[in-house]
Design a protein around this motif. Sequence first.
Motif, mmCIF file in Angstrom:
data_model
loop_
_atom_site.group_PDB
_atom_site.id
_atom_site.type_symbol
_atom_site.label_atom_id
_atom_site.label_comp_id
_atom_site.label_asym_id
_atom_site.label_seq_id
_atom_site.Cartn_x
_atom_site.Cartn_y
_atom_site.Cartn_z
ATOM 1 N N HIS A 167 -1.505 0.398 -8.579
ATOM 2 C CA HIS A 167 -2.231 -0.716 -7.957
ATOM 3 C C HIS A 167 -3.099 -1.395 -8.994
ATOM 4 O O HIS A 167 -3.499 -0.818 -9.989
ATOM 5 C CB HIS A 167 -3.084 -0.237 -6.775
ATOM 6 C CG HIS A 167 -4.305 0.503 -7.174
ATOM 7 N ND1 HIS A 167 -4.279 1.803 -7.585
ATOM 8 C CD2 HIS A 167 -5.615 0.119 -7.202
ATOM 9 C CE1 HIS A 167 -5.523 2.215 -7.854
ATOM 10 N NE2 HIS A 167 -6.341 1.212 -7.640
ATOM 11 N N ARG A 204 -2.970 -5.298 -3.865
ATOM 12 C CA ARG A 204 -2.235 -4.045 -4.019
ATOM 13 C C ARG A 204 -1.042 -4.163 -4.955
ATOM 14 O O ARG A 204 -0.419 -3.174 -5.306
ATOM 15 C CB ARG A 204 -1.779 -3.547 -2.649
ATOM 16 C CG ARG A 204 -2.935 -3.170 -1.722
ATOM 17 C CD ARG A 204 -2.442 -2.871 -0.305
ATOM 18 N NE ARG A 204 -3.520 -2.362 0.537
ATOM 19 C CZ ARG A 204 -4.350 -3.134 1.232
ATOM 20 N NH1 ARG A 204 -4.226 -4.457 1.161
ATOM 21 N NH2 ARG A 204 -5.304 -2.615 1.987
ATOM 22 N N GLN A 219 0.820 -1.202 0.000
ATOM 23 C CA GLN A 219 0.000 0.000 0.000
ATOM 24 C C GLN A 219 0.860 1.261 0.000
ATOM 25 O O GLN A 219 0.597 2.213 -0.756
ATOM 26 C CB GLN A 219 -0.916 0.008 1.225
ATOM 27 C CG GLN A 219 -1.788 1.242 1.376
ATOM 28 C CD GLN A 219 -2.848 1.347 0.301
ATOM 29 O OE1 GLN A 219 -3.241 0.331 -0.279
ATOM 30 N NE2 GLN A 219 -3.308 2.552 0.022
#
Length: 393
Positions: A389, A162, A104
């Motif tokens: 992502h 992610r 992330q």
Amino acid sequence: MRVLFSFPHALGAPGIGWTAWNQVDGLARLGHDVHVVAASIARPLPAGVRVTQTLTVRGRRIPHRLIGRDRAFAWHDHRAAQIAARGGFDVVHLWPTGPGRTAQAARERGIAVVREAPNTHTEYAWKVVADEVAALGLQGTVDTAHTANARRLEMERADWSRATAILAPSEFVARSFRDAGFDDDRVLRHQYGFRPGSRRARPRSEAAAALRAVYVGLGEPRKGLHYALDAWLRSDASREGTFTVIGRMLPAYEALLADRLAHPSVKVIGFSHQVEAALAASDVLLLPTIEEGSALVTYEAQAMGCVPLVSTASGALMDDGVQGLFHEPRDVDALLAHLDLLARDRSTLARMSAAAIDHVPALTWDAAAETLVGCYEAARDLATTKGAHAHAV
């Protein structure tokens, strides 16, 4: 390239630790700038590789079990995420398992994220292994890393959702992710490798001789030793040849195979550090695994001129009929036919053995590093064109 390499175990330890260590070593020797975040370092790394150890205090390793495995993985992921958040990387390379914070943090900074898949898609692997254990009647007696674990799957999904792309070391692994719904461009093919030793490989002779087979690996249902034994004991090769079994055995599985392992042609060695010597002394490697990433022993066997007779799930890097022979998982008849072919046709064995040795340059960790860098570049391009992502799966 500037690489953040996150490995939540002991880098350089046997198993996946050895695989990951060779990836870092190969990248460093190619001149790439690598920052390793690992739980601990079990083998020295090349000069110039920056290291952050997340489960080491004053030079002493803290075992995962001391603080709980999930907590240890979460702490490692937290530390790696802090480094990723600083930016300055072209790619973040993640190994299982973490709650997804590092991915992330990289995503938010537009950094490409690749997630290693050392085995097939987790849900696929669990189902295949569970079905095999049930078929053998070993429920409740066999517990391995491929036993279902809901918490682990949750962490895997956090990383996958992610990641820019998944790194698949074999087509079998790649297909398991595509079948699970991952876009083709998110599944990048790389490879593993082997490290050449001092032993000189020699092609097997065409002269008539009893066939020498070997199995190397953990004795567990997933690896398919029972299929190897069934094929071997039905083959003409078992009349005069030998089948050597090398590796630690799970007790319940060993008990199930006791009669087959007791056959006069079968030699059970147990764990051994002399794998290279065993491969050099054997004609064929039997590995009828039902689920795998890319078994390093298939690389090592070719380097010693030992012809792989392996399943398509083994992840062997070879051409069928050239360096070895593939069969589909659980296809004992096909493996039996391959054994009988090479037992009676030594010229074919000799040809494949020589081809395997010639294949060595494509099987080394140096070759693997080149392939890995190509995957990094593809992931960086993908992150640029589609965003850092990917869609959650």
